[in-house]
Structure formats: structure tokens, C-alpha cells
Design an enzyme around this catalytic site. Sequence first.
Site, PDB file in Angstrom:
ATOM      1  N   PRO A 144       2.169  16.508 -25.649  1.00 38.17           N
ATOM      2  CA  PRO A 144       2.794  17.699 -25.064  1.00 38.17           C
ATOM      3  C   PRO A 144       3.592  17.421 -23.803  1.00 38.17           C
ATOM      4  CG  PRO A 144       0.417  17.698 -24.721  1.00 38.17           C
ATOM      5  CD  PRO A 144       0.713  16.599 -25.699  1.00 38.17           C
ATOM      6  N   ASN A 145       4.712  18.118 -23.748  1.00 41.55           N
ATOM      7  CA  ASN A 145       5.623  18.147 -22.593  1.00 41.55           C
ATOM      8  C   ASN A 145       6.454  16.882 -22.410  1.00 41.55           C
ATOM      9  OD1 ASN A 145       4.980  20.809 -21.655  1.00 41.55           O
ATOM     10  ND2 ASN A 145       2.991  19.985 -21.059  1.00 41.55           N
ATOM     11  N   ARG A 172      12.707  17.418 -15.448  1.00 39.63           N
ATOM     12  CA  ARG A 172      11.905  17.883 -14.311  1.00 39.63           C
ATOM     13  C   ARG A 172      10.983  16.772 -13.839  1.00 39.63           C
ATOM     14  NH1 ARG A 172      10.624  23.521 -16.816  1.00 39.63           N
ATOM     15  NH2 ARG A 172      12.639  24.495 -16.506  1.00 39.63           N
ATOM     16  N   TYR A 221       7.980  11.046 -13.142  1.00 42.26           N
ATOM     17  CA  TYR A 221       8.266  10.490 -14.470  1.00 42.26           C
ATOM     18  C   TYR A 221       9.635   9.819 -14.594  1.00 42.26           C
ATOM     19  CZ  TYR A 221       4.200  13.298 -15.684  1.00 42.26           C
ATOM     20  OH  TYR A 221       2.939  13.828 -15.734  1.00 42.26           O
ATOM     21  N   ASN A 281       1.186   7.983 -26.465  1.00 48.41           N
ATOM     22  CA  ASN A 281       1.137   8.682 -25.186  1.00 48.41           C
ATOM     23  C   ASN A 281       0.751  10.118 -25.527  1.00 48.41           C
ATOM     24  OD1 ASN A 281       1.356   9.914 -22.739  1.00 48.41           O
ATOM     25  ND2 ASN A 281       3.379   9.076 -22.234  1.00 48.41           N
ATOM     26  N   ALA A 325      -1.207  15.191 -21.698  1.00 53.88           N
ATOM     27  CA  ALA A 325      -2.409  15.787 -21.107  1.00 53.88           C
ATOM     28  C   ALA A 325      -3.590  15.816 -22.076  1.00 53.88           C
ATOM     29  CB  ALA A 325      -2.096  17.189 -20.607  1.00 53.88           C
ATOM     30  N   HIS A 344      -6.687  13.573 -21.589  1.00 54.74           N
ATOM     31  CA  HIS A 344      -7.792  13.902 -20.695  1.00 54.74           C
ATOM     32  C   HIS A 344      -8.732  14.965 -21.259  1.00 54.74           C
ATOM     33  CE1 HIS A 344      -4.972  11.769 -18.221  1.00 54.74           C
ATOM     34  NE2 HIS A 344      -4.098  12.759 -18.260  1.00 54.74           N
ATOM     35  N   ASP A 403     -11.526  11.218 -32.071  1.00 55.10           N
ATOM     36  CA  ASP A 403     -12.187  11.154 -33.377  1.00 55.10           C
ATOM     37  C   ASP A 403     -11.225  10.669 -34.461  1.00 55.10           C
ATOM     38  OD1 ASP A 403     -14.613  12.010 -32.386  1.00 55.10           O
ATOM     39  OD2 ASP A 403     -14.460  14.061 -33.163  1.00 55.10           O
ATOM     40  N   GLU A 460      -2.842   2.766 -26.039  1.00 55.68           N
ATOM     41  CA  GLU A 460      -2.622   3.960 -25.214  1.00 55.68           C
ATOM     42  C   GLU A 460      -1.605   3.622 -24.125  1.00 55.68           C
ATOM     43  OE1 GLU A 460      -6.207   5.271 -23.270  1.00 55.68           O
ATOM     44  OE2 GLU A 460      -5.128   6.707 -22.001  1.00 55.68           O
ATOM     45  N   HIS A 513       0.922   5.235 -20.821  1.00 48.06           N
ATOM     46  CA  HIS A 513       1.334   6.309 -19.907  1.00 48.06           C
ATOM     47  C   HIS A 513       2.482   5.828 -19.046  1.00 48.06           C
ATOM     48  CE1 HIS A 513      -2.048   8.748 -21.048  1.00 48.06           C
ATOM     49  NE2 HIS A 513      -2.809   7.678 -20.936  1.00 48.06           N
ATOM     50  N   LEU A 514       3.365   6.739 -18.767  1.00 42.51           N
ATOM     51  CA  LEU A 514       4.477   6.430 -17.865  1.00 42.51           C
ATOM     52  C   LEU A 514       3.976   6.248 -16.439  1.00 42.51           C
ATOM     53  CD1 LEU A 514       6.724   9.212 -19.345  1.00 42.51           C
ATOM     54  CD2 LEU A 514       7.296   6.781 -19.442  1.00 42.51           C
ATOM     55  N   SER A 515       3.121   7.150 -16.012  1.00 42.02           N
ATOM     56  CA  SER A 515       2.629   7.146 -14.632  1.00 42.02           C
ATOM     57  C   SER A 515       1.288   6.416 -14.545  1.00 42.02           C
ATOM     58  CB  SER A 515       2.483   8.583 -14.131  1.00 42.02           C
ATOM     59  OG  SER A 515       1.509   9.280 -14.898  1.00 42.02           O
ATOM     60  N   ARG A 542      -3.280   9.438  -9.431  1.00 41.96           N
ATOM     61  CA  ARG A 542      -2.940  10.860  -9.411  1.00 41.96           C
ATOM     62  C   ARG A 542      -4.217  11.715  -9.333  1.00 41.96           C
ATOM     63  NH1 ARG A 542       1.189  12.063 -14.065  1.00 41.96           N
ATOM     64  NH2 ARG A 542       1.358  13.993 -12.844  1.00 41.96           N
ATOM     65  N   ARG A 555      -6.961  13.441 -14.134  1.00 42.32           N
ATOM     66  CA  ARG A 555      -6.207  12.516 -14.994  1.00 42.32           C
ATOM     67  C   ARG A 555      -6.887  11.148 -15.084  1.00 42.32           C
ATOM     68  NH1 ARG A 555      -1.267  15.289 -15.771  1.00 42.32           N
ATOM     69  NH2 ARG A 555      -0.755  16.562 -13.964  1.00 42.32           N
TER      70      ARG A 555
HETATM   71  O1  CA2 Z   1       2.047   9.435 -17.380  1.00 46.49           O
HETATM   72  C1  CA2 Z   1       2.050   9.827 -18.549  1.00 46.49           C
HETATM   73  O2  CA2 Z   1       2.687   9.280 -19.449  1.00 46.49           O
HETATM   74  C2  CA2 Z   1       1.276  11.098 -18.914  1.00 46.49           C
HETATM   75  O3  CA2 Z   1       0.729  10.920 -20.211  1.00 46.49           O
HETATM   76  C3  CA2 Z   1       2.282  12.239 -18.896  1.00 46.49           C
HETATM   77  C4  CA2 Z   1       1.655  13.601 -19.121  1.00 46.49           C
HETATM   78  C5  CA2 Z   1       0.470  13.824 -18.179  1.00 46.49           C
HETATM   79  O4  CA2 Z   1      -0.164  15.058 -18.487  1.00 46.49           O
HETATM   80  C6  CA2 Z   1      -0.535  12.687 -18.267  1.00 46.49           C
HETATM   81  O5  CA2 Z   1      -1.571  12.930 -17.328  1.00 46.49           O
HETATM   82  C7  CA2 Z   1       0.119  11.355 -17.952  1.00 46.49           C
HETATM   83  C8  CA2 Z   1       2.717  14.698 -18.881  1.00 46.49           C
HETATM   84  C9  CA2 Z   1       3.863  14.618 -19.885  1.00 46.49           C
HETATM   85  C10 CA2 Z   1       5.193  14.963 -19.265  1.00 46.49           C
HETATM   86  O6  CA2 Z   1       5.160  16.166 -18.559  1.00 46.49           O
HETATM   87  C11 CA2 Z   1       6.304  16.597 -17.939  1.00 46.49           C
HETATM   88  C12 CA2 Z   1       6.229  17.844 -17.331  1.00 46.49           C
HETATM   89  C13 CA2 Z   1       7.327  18.342 -16.697  1.00 46.49           C
HETATM   90  C14 CA2 Z   1       8.520  17.620 -16.662  1.00 46.49           C
HETATM   91  C15 CA2 Z   1       8.590  16.382 -17.281  1.00 46.49           C
HETATM   92  C16 CA2 Z   1       7.482  15.884 -17.921  1.00 46.49           C
END
Ligand code: CA2
Length: 148
Positions: free
Chosen positions: A10-11, A18, A23, A74, A77, A80, A87, A98, A100-102, A107, A111
Site C-alpha cells: 500500500p501507498n 509526497r 522516500y 516491499n 505498512a 508491520h 502465513d 523483504e 524497504h526504501l527507508s 523511524r 515500524r
Molecule cells: O521504507 C519502505 O519501503 C516502507 O515499506 C514504505 C511504507 C512504510 O509504511 C513502511 O514502514 C516502510 C510506506 C509506502 C510509501 O508511502 C508513501 C506515502 C506517502 C507518499 C509517498 C509514499
Amino acid sequence: MPSIHVLNGPNLNLLGSREPAIYGSVTLAEIEAGLRARATALGVDLVFRQSNHEGDLVTWIQAAGAAGEPVILNAGAYTHTSIAIADAIKGSGARVIEVHLSNVHARESFRHKSFISPVAEGVILGFGPLSYDLALEALTSGAQRKKS
Ligand code: CA2
């Protein structure tokens, strides 16, 4: 040609639009393009997907596991929170890296917990889009699967 599945949760479709301080400014389409170029050079086929729905990720992981094809995941969220994804990995026997970008450990504390890490072969995080490239390298370098 063997396939490697790159699954995004997601996202991640919002990347580049953003939160560039966390990111970066690269879009998911740009990550896909860079990874495809590397995969082509390595002679592997990429299946690159993103969904905001947990069940889609479960279904795709199950399919990859059934096909004996590895996954770069990836889960966003859901990393977590999702016992269902953990499963699916365990139940299908999918080989999962697995990513992650960050650096999630630098953080918020919510997370720091990953339901995926205990069932993943390895974890790569904190390198931005390079995290995906490093995962592809791990899967194609002949690194042995760690038996659990
Ligand atoms: O660092 C990562 O790759 C994450 O998987 C990115 C997730 C975050 O919930 C994980 O804790 C770490 C978030 C995906 C991207 O979310 C955005 C939200 C707003 C703008 C751009 C990206």
C-alpha cells in the site's frame, strides 16, 4: 525464462509525489524501469506489481510460491501488521527477500516490528531504490537459500 516477482504494497504508488525527505523523488514506475533493465541484462523475467489490498499480496505470494519463483517484497505498512502475508510466505514456501526504501529501524517504533522478517530469506532496507537492485542481485548471484 525464470520469473522474479516484485510485489509492492500500500501507498507505494504514491512514491515520488509526497514525502520526498523519507522516500526520495523516484516514482515506482522509475524503480520498475531500472529493475527491468537490470533483469533483462541478467536474463530474468520480472513480474512487477503494486496493490493497496492485503489479499492481492497474499494471492500473488501464494502463486509465486506454487510456481517455485522468488519474490522481492516491499509490503509497505502491511510489513508491520500482516499475519496473513507472513502465513502466505510460510504456507506457500515462497522464497522472499523483504525490502524497504527507508531504514525502518531509524523511524517510529511501530515500524521496527516486521511480521515478514522471520519468514524471509533476507532483508534489505534503507538504500532507497537500490534496496530493490540489491535484492535482485541476491536472488541472481547464486546465493544459497538458507533453510529454516
Ligand atoms: O521504507 C519502505 O519501503 C516502507 O515499506 C514504505 C511504507 C512504510 O509504511 C513502511 O514502514 C516502510 C510506506 C509506502 C510509501 O508511502 C508513501 C506515502 C506517502 C507518499 C509517498 C509514499
